[in-house]
Scaffold this motif. Structure first.
Motif, mmCIF file in Angstrom:
data_model
loop_
_atom_site.group_PDB
_atom_site.id
_atom_site.type_symbol
_atom_site.label_atom_id
_atom_site.label_comp_id
_atom_site.label_asym_id
_atom_site.label_seq_id
_atom_site.Cartn_x
_atom_site.Cartn_y
_atom_site.Cartn_z
ATOM 1 N N LYS A 45 0.836 -1.208 0.000
ATOM 2 C CA LYS A 45 0.000 0.000 0.000
ATOM 3 C C LYS A 45 0.869 1.256 0.000
ATOM 4 O O LYS A 45 0.586 2.220 -0.711
ATOM 5 C CB LYS A 45 -0.921 -0.015 1.221
ATOM 6 C CG LYS A 45 -2.018 -1.061 1.155
ATOM 7 C CD LYS A 45 -2.898 -1.017 2.401
ATOM 8 C CE LYS A 45 -4.019 -2.049 2.313
ATOM 9 N NZ LYS A 45 -4.883 -2.016 3.526
ATOM 10 N N ASN A 73 2.319 1.688 -3.371
ATOM 11 C CA ASN A 73 1.328 1.712 -4.442
ATOM 12 C C ASN A 73 1.663 0.673 -5.519
ATOM 13 O O ASN A 73 1.611 0.943 -6.725
ATOM 14 C CB ASN A 73 1.237 3.109 -5.073
ATOM 15 C CG ASN A 73 0.030 3.267 -5.972
ATOM 16 O OD1 ASN A 73 -0.977 2.578 -5.788
ATOM 17 N ND2 ASN A 73 0.119 4.162 -6.942
ATOM 18 N N PHE A 83 -4.302 -1.106 -8.132
ATOM 19 C CA PHE A 83 -3.095 -0.805 -7.378
ATOM 20 C C PHE A 83 -3.438 -0.709 -5.892
ATOM 21 O O PHE A 83 -4.503 -0.212 -5.527
ATOM 22 C CB PHE A 83 -2.466 0.504 -7.864
ATOM 23 C CG PHE A 83 -1.908 0.415 -9.248
ATOM 24 C CD1 PHE A 83 -0.553 0.181 -9.450
ATOM 25 C CD2 PHE A 83 -2.729 0.529 -10.362
ATOM 26 C CE1 PHE A 83 -0.025 0.079 -10.729
ATOM 27 C CE2 PHE A 83 -2.225 0.428 -11.642
ATOM 28 C CZ PHE A 83 -0.871 0.207 -11.828
ATOM 29 N N TYR A 84 -2.521 -1.155 -5.052
ATOM 30 C CA TYR A 84 -2.781 -1.206 -3.612
ATOM 31 C C TYR A 84 -3.088 0.155 -3.010
ATOM 32 O O TYR A 84 -4.003 0.302 -2.219
ATOM 33 C CB TYR A 84 -1.576 -1.801 -2.879
ATOM 34 C CG TYR A 84 -1.541 -3.299 -2.857
ATOM 35 C CD1 TYR A 84 -2.206 -4.012 -1.874
ATOM 36 C CD2 TYR A 84 -0.837 -4.010 -3.813
ATOM 37 C CE1 TYR A 84 -2.167 -5.400 -1.844
ATOM 38 C CE2 TYR A 84 -0.796 -5.394 -3.790
ATOM 39 C CZ TYR A 84 -1.459 -6.079 -2.813
ATOM 40 O OH TYR A 84 -1.421 -7.442 -2.783
ATOM 41 N N GLY A 85 -2.318 1.160 -3.360
ATOM 42 C CA GLY A 85 -2.486 2.463 -2.738
ATOM 43 C C GLY A 85 -3.739 3.195 -3.157
ATOM 44 O O GLY A 85 -4.156 4.144 -2.504
ATOM 45 N N VAL A 86 -4.349 2.752 -4.250
ATOM 46 C CA VAL A 86 -5.554 3.390 -4.762
ATOM 47 C C VAL A 86 -6.794 2.689 -4.253
ATOM 48 O O VAL A 86 -7.759 3.303 -3.823
ATOM 49 C CB VAL A 86 -5.556 3.401 -6.302
ATOM 50 C CG1 VAL A 86 -6.861 3.979 -6.831
ATOM 51 C CG2 VAL A 86 -4.365 4.190 -6.820
ATOM 52 N N ASP A 113 -7.887 -0.015 -1.506
ATOM 53 C CA ASP A 113 -7.448 -0.744 -0.317
ATOM 54 C C ASP A 113 -8.300 -1.960 -0.013
ATOM 55 O O ASP A 113 -8.215 -2.542 1.062
ATOM 56 C CB ASP A 113 -7.435 0.173 0.908
ATOM 57 C CG ASP A 113 -6.287 1.162 0.848
ATOM 58 O OD1 ASP A 113 -5.335 0.910 0.088
ATOM 59 O OD2 ASP A 113 -6.349 2.185 1.548
#
Length: 223
Positions: free
Chosen positions: A174, A177, A211-214, A216
């Motif tokens: 995360k 990202n 994407f992880y950071g976008v 969750d």
């Protein structure tokens, strides 16, 4: 971060480590742990199972990006899909964690072990075992089997999940990202994942969009 990282020491008095990396999300925790422990390591990226090429390149480039951030050497091995499909012949309908996966781990670790032997690495390991979707005993058996023919080479079967390792893997993903893959990697796991999604009324997997950071939402980080 969740849990405290253990100070790591290479087994058998090893001085250098070759890390078979399957992807950035699974490797991030190992890479940072090695850096903190002062372990001299090199990443070996050999994953001919990953399909299609677009997905392969996405996973590889994320791994390269994180390796460059830490100043870690990155070995980009051949994407010899023809050999992978030849070895998978007759196993197309085998379930995940079955004999097709054993073949896949064997193939990737055999190449990793050969490179380690030819370039003076006394220890090899893999990021594959940190994923909760994988059978750790199956992976470790393949790793030990691959290293066995080479005198002076050992496979490090450390449990990367313990001490909060799996949780830190997600946290790092995360924070960085990372691209979030939604299936293990091969064309057959893609097929089965899409079948499962269809049965749930969900859309097919779209490459390069999650994407992880976008987003969750808990994901797979499977490969």
């Amino acid at each position: 971060m969740n849990g405290t990282r253990e100070k790591l020491t290479l087994p058998d008095g090893g001085s250098r480590l070759l890390l078979h990396s399957c992807c950035a999300p699974c490797s991030g925790e190992l890479m940072e742990a090695f850096v903190e422990s002062g372990i001299d390591y090199t990443i070996f990226f050999y994953n001919p199972n990953i399909h299609p090429l677009k997905e392969y390149e996405l996973r590889k480039q994320e791994n390269i990006r994180f390796a460059q951030k830490h100043g870690v050497a990155f070995i980009d091995a051949d994407y010899d899909t023809d050999n992978w499909f030849a070895r998978a012949k007759g196993m197309e309908n085998e379930p995940e964690r079955g004999i097709r996966c054993t073949m896949c781990f064997d193939m990737r670790f055999e190449r990793t072990a050969l490179y380690a032997h030819e370039h003076g690495f006394p220890v090899m390991t893999s990021s594959l075992g940190i994923s909760r979707w994988k059978n750790m005993a199956q992976i470790n058996d393949c790793g030990h089997r691959a290293a066995a023919p080479y005198g002076g080479l050992s496979y490090w079967d450390y449990n990367w999940r313990k001490g909060g390792g799996s949780s830190r893997m997600i946290e790092i993903s995360k924070r960085e990202n990372f691209y979030q893959q939604e299936y293990c990697g091969c064309v057959y796991s893609l097929r089965d994942s899409n079948r499962h999604r269809r049965d749930q009324g969900r859309d097919k997997i779209r490459f390069g969009e999650k994407f992880y950071g976008v987003d969750d939402t808990p994901g797979s980080a499977q490969e």
